[in-house]
Design a protein around this motif. Structure first.
Motif, PDB file in Angstrom:
ATOM      1  N   ASN A 295      23.876  19.213  39.608  1.00 27.09           N
ATOM      2  CA  ASN A 295      23.260  18.317  40.589  1.00 27.09           C
ATOM      3  C   ASN A 295      24.053  18.257  41.887  1.00 27.09           C
ATOM      4  O   ASN A 295      23.892  17.339  42.678  1.00 27.09           O
ATOM      5  N   GLN A 296      24.950  19.228  42.087  1.00 28.29           N
ATOM      6  CA  GLN A 296      25.762  19.270  43.282  1.00 28.29           C
ATOM      7  C   GLN A 296      24.877  19.305  44.525  1.00 28.29           C
ATOM      8  O   GLN A 296      23.980  20.134  44.627  1.00 28.29           O
ATOM      9  N   PRO A 297      25.128  18.435  45.516  1.00 29.33           N
ATOM     10  CA  PRO A 297      24.323  18.452  46.727  1.00 29.33           C
ATOM     11  C   PRO A 297      24.691  19.622  47.627  1.00 29.33           C
ATOM     12  O   PRO A 297      25.836  20.088  47.612  1.00 29.33           O
ATOM     13  N   LEU A 298      23.720  20.101  48.389  1.00 26.48           N
ATOM     14  CA  LEU A 298      23.987  21.176  49.337  1.00 26.48           C
ATOM     15  C   LEU A 298      24.822  20.665  50.499  1.00 26.48           C
ATOM     16  O   LEU A 298      25.731  21.318  50.983  1.00 26.48           O
ATOM     17  N   PHE A 299      24.507  19.459  50.950  1.00 26.88           N
ATOM     18  CA  PHE A 299      25.264  18.847  52.040  1.00 26.88           C
ATOM     19  C   PHE A 299      25.931  17.575  51.525  1.00 26.88           C
ATOM     20  O   PHE A 299      25.289  16.764  50.863  1.00 26.88           O
ATOM     21  N   ALA A 300      27.204  17.425  51.804  1.00 30.66           N
ATOM     22  CA  ALA A 300      27.933  16.235  51.379  1.00 30.66           C
ATOM     23  C   ALA A 300      29.165  16.084  52.248  1.00 30.66           C
ATOM     24  O   ALA A 300      29.637  17.047  52.867  1.00 30.66           O
ATOM     25  N   ILE A 301      29.685  14.882  52.313  1.00 33.88           N
ATOM     26  CA  ILE A 301      30.918  14.639  53.046  1.00 33.88           C
ATOM     27  C   ILE A 301      32.082  15.115  52.186  1.00 33.88           C
ATOM     28  O   ILE A 301      32.209  14.695  51.034  1.00 33.88           O
ATOM     29  N   PRO A 302      32.939  16.010  52.701  1.00 37.61           N
ATOM     30  CA  PRO A 302      34.067  16.478  51.904  1.00 37.61           C
ATOM     31  C   PRO A 302      34.958  15.312  51.474  1.00 37.61           C
ATOM     32  O   PRO A 302      35.135  14.348  52.224  1.00 37.61           O
ATOM     33  N   ASP A 303      35.510  15.404  50.264  1.00 38.18           N
ATOM     34  CA  ASP A 303      36.404  14.338  49.829  1.00 38.18           C
ATOM     35  C   ASP A 303      37.750  14.466  50.545  1.00 38.18           C
ATOM     36  O   ASP A 303      38.018  15.432  51.263  1.00 38.18           O
ATOM     37  N   LYS A 304      38.601  13.455  50.328  1.00 41.73           N
ATOM     38  CA  LYS A 304      39.874  13.390  51.044  1.00 41.73           C
ATOM     39  C   LYS A 304      40.722  14.634  50.823  1.00 41.73           C
ATOM     40  O   LYS A 304      41.292  15.199  51.778  1.00 41.73           O
ATOM     41  N   SER A 305      40.825  15.081  49.575  1.00 47.81           N
ATOM     42  CA  SER A 305      41.662  16.251  49.262  1.00 47.81           C
ATOM     43  C   SER A 305      41.165  17.500  49.989  1.00 47.81           C
ATOM     44  O   SER A 305      41.957  18.299  50.504  1.00 47.81           O
ATOM     45  N   LEU A 306      39.825  17.676  50.048  1.00 51.58           N
ATOM     46  CA  LEU A 306      39.256  18.843  50.709  1.00 51.58           C
ATOM     47  C   LEU A 306      39.529  18.808  52.211  1.00 51.58           C
ATOM     48  O   LEU A 306      39.820  19.830  52.834  1.00 51.58           O
ATOM     49  N   ILE A 307      39.453  17.620  52.802  1.00 49.90           N
ATOM     50  CA  ILE A 307      39.741  17.479  54.226  1.00 49.90           C
ATOM     51  C   ILE A 307      41.200  17.838  54.511  1.00 49.90           C
ATOM     52  O   ILE A 307      41.508  18.563  55.465  1.00 49.90           O
ATOM     53  N   ILE A 308      42.105  17.332  53.667  1.00 47.65           N
ATOM     54  CA  ILE A 308      43.525  17.633  53.846  1.00 47.65           C
ATOM     55  C   ILE A 308      43.780  19.130  53.693  1.00 47.65           C
ATOM     56  O   ILE A 308      44.513  19.740  54.488  1.00 47.65           O
ATOM     57  N   LEU A 309      43.161  19.732  52.690  1.00 49.20           N
ATOM     58  CA  LEU A 309      43.307  21.174  52.498  1.00 49.20           C
ATOM     59  C   LEU A 309      42.784  21.945  53.711  1.00 49.20           C
ATOM     60  O   LEU A 309      43.367  22.952  54.112  1.00 49.20           O
ATOM     61  N   GLY A 310      41.691  21.461  54.297  1.00 44.08           N
ATOM     62  CA  GLY A 310      41.141  22.102  55.485  1.00 44.08           C
ATOM     63  C   GLY A 310      42.106  22.062  56.653  1.00 44.08           C
ATOM     64  O   GLY A 310      42.255  23.040  57.397  1.00 44.08           O
ATOM     65  N   VAL A 311      42.794  20.938  56.822  1.00 48.62           N
ATOM     66  CA  VAL A 311      43.762  20.804  57.916  1.00 48.62           C
ATOM     67  C   VAL A 311      44.969  21.715  57.670  1.00 48.62           C
ATOM     68  O   VAL A 311      45.487  22.348  58.598  1.00 48.62           O
ATOM     69  N   ILE A 312      45.410  21.797  56.406  1.00 44.64           N
ATOM     70  CA  ILE A 312      46.515  22.713  56.083  1.00 44.64           C
ATOM     71  C   ILE A 312      46.095  24.153  56.352  1.00 44.64           C
ATOM     72  O   ILE A 312      46.868  24.956  56.893  1.00 44.64           O
ATOM     73  N   CYS A 313      44.852  24.494  56.001  1.00 43.70           N
ATOM     74  CA  CYS A 313      44.315  25.827  56.276  1.00 43.70           C
ATOM     75  C   CYS A 313      44.299  26.094  57.783  1.00 43.70           C
ATOM     76  O   CYS A 313      44.657  27.185  58.236  1.00 43.70           O
ATOM     77  N   PHE A 314      43.911  25.087  58.550  1.00 44.59           N
ATOM     78  CA  PHE A 314      43.904  25.192  60.012  1.00 44.59           C
ATOM     79  C   PHE A 314      45.307  25.521  60.519  1.00 44.59           C
ATOM     80  O   PHE A 314      45.491  26.428  61.342  1.00 44.59           O
ATOM     81  N   CYS A 315      46.313  24.791  60.035  1.00 47.21           N
ATOM     82  CA  CYS A 315      47.701  25.021  60.451  1.00 47.21           C
ATOM     83  C   CYS A 315      48.167  26.426  60.070  1.00 47.21           C
ATOM     84  O   CYS A 315      48.798  27.129  60.872  1.00 47.21           O
ATOM     85  N   GLY A 316      47.835  26.836  58.839  1.00 51.33           N
ATOM     86  CA  GLY A 316      48.258  28.148  58.369  1.00 51.33           C
ATOM     87  C   GLY A 316      47.632  29.276  59.170  1.00 51.33           C
ATOM     88  O   GLY A 316      48.320  30.228  59.584  1.00 51.33           O
ATOM     89  N   MET A 317      46.329  29.179  59.418  1.00 51.80           N
ATOM     90  CA  MET A 317      45.644  30.223  60.174  1.00 51.80           C
ATOM     91  C   MET A 317      46.057  30.224  61.640  1.00 51.80           C
ATOM     92  O   MET A 317      46.076  31.270  62.290  1.00 51.80           O
ATOM     93  N   LEU A 318      46.397  29.045  62.186  1.00 52.22           N
ATOM     94  CA  LEU A 318      46.908  28.979  63.551  1.00 52.22           C
ATOM     95  C   LEU A 318      48.208  29.773  63.648  1.00 52.22           C
ATOM     96  O   LEU A 318      48.419  30.556  64.585  1.00 52.22           O
ATOM     97  N   CYS A 319      49.075  29.591  62.642  1.00 54.92           N
ATOM     98  CA  CYS A 319      50.333  30.349  62.602  1.00 54.92           C
ATOM     99  C   CYS A 319      50.069  31.848  62.480  1.00 54.92           C
ATOM    100  O   CYS A 319      50.712  32.664  63.154  1.00 54.92           O
ATOM    101  N   GLU A 320      49.113  32.224  61.617  1.00 55.91           N
ATOM    102  CA  GLU A 320      48.791  33.642  61.435  1.00 55.91           C
ATOM    103  C   GLU A 320      48.299  34.266  62.742  1.00 55.91           C
ATOM    104  O   GLU A 320      48.700  35.367  63.116  1.00 55.91           O
ATOM    105  N   GLY A 321      47.406  33.552  63.435  1.00 59.06           N
ATOM    106  CA  GLY A 321      46.886  34.057  64.698  1.00 59.06           C
ATOM    107  C   GLY A 321      47.977  34.218  65.738  1.00 59.06           C
ATOM    108  O   GLY A 321      48.028  35.219  66.460  1.00 59.06           O
TER     109      GLY A 321
END
Length: 384
Positions: free
Chosen positions: A198-224
């Motif tokens: 019953n997973q929704p197609l659209f949903a607000i990411p939970d707190k952990s996913l948001i934090i992981l996204g920001v860490i991913c942003f930092c990591g990819m910024l460094c890679e670039g």
């Protein structure tokens, strides 16, 4: 018992097929990148004009991201991977046929669009294989991408020196892509992993996913930033400016592959939070050595440690996003990828502006603080 054996075989075959897609993606991107100087000369582009034209590829990638999550959820990653391979088959020769900045930009947009369709779809496949094999193997998939990238870059240089045209080179790569896509298709997983029917197609990411996204942003910024500026920085601090100016970036790239090869084993021993914490601290330590000591040997060592630190940030976060309990795998991966690509795009530009007004050394010092920020954010996610 028989069912378990069948599932095991399906998992093994799907892993091989998915690895083939990661390899395909790496060698294709590097093959194009190796011919950028030739296209610059052919079209007589200035540095600024080339930069503007090349920006069409990330625009294509960002355009694909929100679409990718939806169509993968609806049609399945297996079909979308083959669609993306077909886009590669078309886009690569178009890049070689480009006769003006406009046609090159259009071709790059198509290539970027296909790249991110493939990126999201093959990572969804990887999540499914992880589910079957009941262990984390995402880092190994990304190691195969890095190996394909390094091979594509090396072969591209050799092929260019032989005087083979960009068109014929990229036609050959596109044809190989199509053959790999056809050979892999029947072995890919038919159904994508879903944590909840019953997973929704659209949903607000939970707190952990948001934090992981920001860490991913930092990591990819460094890679670039490292991809575009590390060679120039190393050249600036060398005693011999005519020496091997890519030594620092080579150390960065090789240790990134090494880190991805062993990343899954490290994750199994330490868990997600501790592994990401180690990654971010390695970025902090590596860049501190490279910037503060500032001689060629220290820079090579520091850049190598930084590559080791960045190696598994994206694979581990992709894996965690793919197993999200609040969003469909394709949608969660698309959301994470959007942040990651944004960081990858912002990094080189940010370093360029800081370097212009301050210095390249000070500009690259910002990566030290990004390593610390990532380490801090890992303490905010649930331990697992």
């Amino acid at each position: 018992m028989e069912t378990t054996i069948i599932q095991t075989n399906i998992g093994k075959n799907a892993r091989i097929a998915t690895n083939a897609l990661f390899f395909l993606c790496g060698i294709s991107f590097a093959s194009w990148a190796s011919r950028i100087p030739d296209m610059k000369e052919l079209l007589q582009l200035s540095d600024a004009a080339l930069g503007t034209v090349l920006f069409a590829m990330p625009i294509g990638s960002l355009t694909a991201l929100p679409i990718a999550g939806v169509i993968i959820h609806k049609f399945g990653s297996k079909r979308i991977t083959f669609l993306a391979v077909l886009v590669y088959f078309i886009a690569l020769p178009l890049l070689g046929l480009s006769t003006s900045p406009v046609t090159l930009a259009i071709s790059l947009f198509i290539f970027g669009f296909g790249s991110d369709l493939l990126n999201i779809a093959m990572n969804v496949q990887a999540v499914g294989v992880e589910k079957i094999q009941k262990r984390s193997i995402m880092s190994s998939f990304h190691a195969v991408f890095s190996i394909g990238f390094m091979l594509g870059a090396a072969l591209g240089g050799v092929i260019a020196k032989q005087g083979i045209s960009t068109f014929h080179h990229l036609v050959a790569i596109g044809s190989i892509d199509l053959l790999i896509g056809i050979a892999s298709f029947s072995y890919l997983l038919q159904h994508d992993h879903k944590s909840d029917e019953n997973q929704p197609l659209f949903a607000i990411p939970d707190k952990s996913l948001i934090i992981l996204g920001v860490i991913c942003f930092c990591g990819m910024l460094c890679e670039g930033a490292m991809a575009d500026w590390s060679v120039l920085y190393y050249k600036q601090i060398m005693d011999n400016p005519n020496g091997f100016a890519t030594a620092g970036f080579t150390a960065f790239s090789v240790l990134m592959v090494v880190g991805r090869i062993f990343g899954d084993r490290i994750l199994q021993n330490f868990g997600l939070r501790k592994t990401l914490l180690i990654n971010c601290l390695l970025v902090f330590v590596g860049m501190t050595i490279a910037i503060l000591i500032g001689n060629p040997v220290a820079v090579v060592i520091g850049f190598g440690i930084t590559g080791l630190g960045l190696s598994t940030i994206v694979p581990l976060i992709y894996s965690e996003a793919g197993h999200s309990k609040t969003m469909a795998a394709g949608v969660a991966l698309a959301a994470i990828s959007t942040l990651g690509i944004a960081g990858f795009l912002i990094g080189p530009v940010m370093i360029g502006y800081l370097s212009e007004f301050l210095s390249l050394k000070i500009a690259l010092s910002s990566l030290i603080f990004l390593g610390l920020l990532g380490a801090f954010l890992t303490t905010k996610i649930s331990n697992q």
